[in-house]
Design a protein around this motif. Sequence first.
Motif, short mmCIF file in Angstrom:
data_model
loop_
_atom_site.label_atom_id
_atom_site.label_comp_id
_atom_site.label_asym_id
_atom_site.label_seq_id
_atom_site.Cartn_x
_atom_site.Cartn_y
_atom_site.Cartn_z
N LEU A 160 0.65 -1.11 -0.06
CA LEU A 160 -0.11 0.12 -0.05
C LEU A 160 0.97 1.27 0.07
CD1 LEU A 160 -2.98 -0.76 2.54
CD2 LEU A 160 -2.87 -0.58 -0.01
N SER A 161 2.04 1.25 0.66
CA SER A 161 3.05 2.33 0.52
C SER A 161 3.54 2.63 -0.93
CB SER A 161 4.16 2.12 1.56
OG SER A 161 3.81 2.06 2.78
N PHE A 162 3.72 1.53 -1.50
CA PHE A 162 4.04 1.80 -3.13
C PHE A 162 2.93 2.34 -3.87
CE2 PHE A 162 7.30 -1.56 -2.39
CZ PHE A 162 8.38 -1.13 -3.02
N LEU A 163 1.68 2.06 -3.40
CA LEU A 163 0.45 2.50 -4.19
C LEU A 163 0.42 4.20 -3.71
CD1 LEU A 163 -2.16 2.42 -5.78
CD2 LEU A 163 -3.31 1.87 -3.56
N ALA A 164 0.69 4.22 -2.65
CA ALA A 164 0.65 5.82 -2.03
C ALA A 164 1.91 6.70 -2.74
CB ALA A 164 0.72 5.69 -0.36
N VAL A 165 2.83 6.01 -3.03
CA VAL A 165 3.98 6.79 -3.53
C VAL A 165 3.46 7.12 -5.22
CG1 VAL A 165 6.26 6.46 -4.72
CG2 VAL A 165 5.94 6.02 -2.26
N ARG A 166 2.77 6.03 -5.57
CA ARG A 166 2.31 6.24 -7.10
C ARG A 166 1.33 7.29 -7.39
NH1 ARG A 166 3.60 6.70 -11.95
NH2 ARG A 166 4.84 4.87 -11.76
N LEU A 167 0.48 7.32 -6.12
CA LEU A 167 -0.70 8.22 -6.07
C LEU A 167 -0.19 9.69 -5.91
CD1 LEU A 167 -3.11 6.24 -3.86
CD2 LEU A 167 -3.67 6.84 -6.45
N ALA A 168 0.86 9.99 -5.14
CA ALA A 168 1.50 11.14 -4.92
C ALA A 168 2.08 11.76 -5.84
CB ALA A 168 2.63 11.12 -3.62
N LEU A 169 2.64 10.79 -6.84
CA LEU A 169 3.60 11.16 -7.97
C LEU A 169 2.21 11.69 -9.31
CD1 LEU A 169 6.21 9.37 -9.58
CD2 LEU A 169 4.64 10.28 -11.08
N GLN A 170 1.14 10.82 -9.33
CA GLN A 170 0.23 11.23 -10.12
C GLN A 170 -0.37 12.60 -9.38
OE1 GLN A 170 -2.46 7.89 -10.34
NE2 GLN A 170 -1.29 7.06 -11.90
N LEU A 171 -0.37 12.65 -8.18
CA LEU A 171 -1.03 13.96 -7.69
C LEU A 171 -0.05 15.20 -8.05
CD1 LEU A 171 -3.62 14.64 -5.73
CD2 LEU A 171 -2.09 14.84 -3.99
N TRP A 172 1.18 14.99 -8.14
CA TRP A 172 2.25 15.91 -8.75
C TRP A 172 1.90 16.11 -10.20
CZ3 TRP A 172 8.03 14.45 -9.46
CH2 TRP A 172 8.67 15.57 -10.01
N ASN A 181 -2.04 23.50 -17.88
CA ASN A 181 -3.20 23.13 -18.85
C ASN A 181 -2.65 22.57 -20.20
OD1 ASN A 181 -5.70 22.91 -19.52
ND2 ASN A 181 -5.78 24.66 -20.32
N PRO A 182 -1.47 21.65 -20.16
CA PRO A 182 -1.19 20.85 -21.46
C PRO A 182 -2.37 20.36 -22.20
CG PRO A 182 -0.47 19.58 -19.51
CD PRO A 182 -1.26 20.85 -18.99
N ALA A 183 -2.10 20.09 -23.33
CA ALA A 183 -2.93 19.27 -24.13
C ALA A 183 -2.89 17.55 -23.63
CB ALA A 183 -2.83 19.41 -25.63
N VAL A 184 -1.68 17.13 -23.39
CA VAL A 184 -1.62 15.73 -22.92
C VAL A 184 -0.65 16.10 -21.68
CG1 VAL A 184 -0.68 13.58 -23.35
CG2 VAL A 184 -1.93 14.73 -25.22
N GLN A 185 -0.98 15.53 -20.51
CA GLN A 185 -0.16 15.46 -19.35
C GLN A 185 0.66 13.93 -19.20
OE1 GLN A 185 0.91 17.81 -17.10
NE2 GLN A 185 2.17 16.45 -16.12
N VAL A 186 1.83 14.31 -18.85
CA VAL A 186 2.89 13.02 -18.70
C VAL A 186 2.66 12.44 -17.34
CG1 VAL A 186 4.53 13.89 -20.52
CG2 VAL A 186 4.67 14.45 -18.00
N ALA A 187 2.97 11.13 -17.39
CA ALA A 187 2.87 10.57 -16.07
C ALA A 187 1.69 10.06 -15.48
CB ALA A 187 3.87 11.10 -14.92
N VAL A 188 0.72 10.23 -16.20
CA VAL A 188 -0.67 9.85 -15.58
C VAL A 188 -1.47 9.11 -16.91
CG1 VAL A 188 -0.96 11.59 -14.11
CG2 VAL A 188 -1.59 12.01 -16.46
N PRO A 189 -2.23 8.16 -16.68
CA PRO A 189 -2.83 7.52 -17.68
C PRO A 189 -4.00 8.41 -18.60
CG PRO A 189 -3.21 6.36 -15.72
CD PRO A 189 -2.77 7.52 -15.36
N ARG A 190 -3.71 8.19 -19.87
CA ARG A 190 -4.61 9.13 -20.94
C ARG A 190 -5.86 8.37 -20.92
NH1 ARG A 190 -5.64 9.17 -26.58
NH2 ARG A 190 -4.02 7.74 -26.67
N ILE A 191 -6.86 9.12 -20.77
CA ILE A 191 -8.34 8.31 -21.02
C ILE A 191 -8.50 8.18 -22.31
CG2 ILE A 191 -10.83 8.73 -20.73
CD1 ILE A 191 -10.37 10.54 -18.31
#
Length: 215
Positions: A160-172, A181-191
């Motif tokens: 769960l700590s690894f998940l928290a690190v991933r979530l913190a990175l995505q929050l960043w 406000n980019p057209a495409v944001q890196v490091a997060v899944p594109r819908i």
Amino acid sequence: MAAEASVPEDDSAISRADRALFKVEGALALVAGLVILAVMLVSVANILGRWLFELPVPGFVDWMEQAVPIIAFFALAYCQRLGGHIRMDLLIGQLRGRALYVAEWLGTFFILFLTVFLIWGAWLHFERSFDWNAPFYSRDSTIDIGLPIWPVKLLVPVMLSFLAVRLALQLWAFSVALRDNPAVQVAVPRIESAAEQAEHEAETLHDVDTREGAR
């Protein structure tokens, strides 16, 4: 993999951190896959041993109990990175620009908040099981062959700590997106639309067929 293509990348610091963390997440997911394979093999051995020789695998149920948390938790962060967890894409996918990033930021923050509490609760659960002065450092064990349970209880807050690190990175990443406000944001899944998902799956199958044909 087709799923990896849905996470944009560049040379920014956040993207480099994303790729570095993804290597660790991929290794953990591989461990989960190997455990699934081991479970299958042990299950077959247990069935054949019981059927042919009346000799089942000793402590089969105990070993399966130990394997389930590994299978369930080792790929949590990996799945989050690829956007594989349940999402309201039907609703979120209608948003664009900063409205989309606000919704994603709020959702990610809520999941991170919940994950932190789950880590705390899981750690307390591990502490109740672990004892330096007990045999095998364990206050509890499996019923059949007495395997200590604290190791699998420990892996829950760790994963769960690894998940928290991933979530913190995505929050960043979503915070950067709100700012720029980019057209495409890196490091997060594109819908992706259903058509795009089907196209990526077709590309994956084509790659597999190409490798098989080259052998």
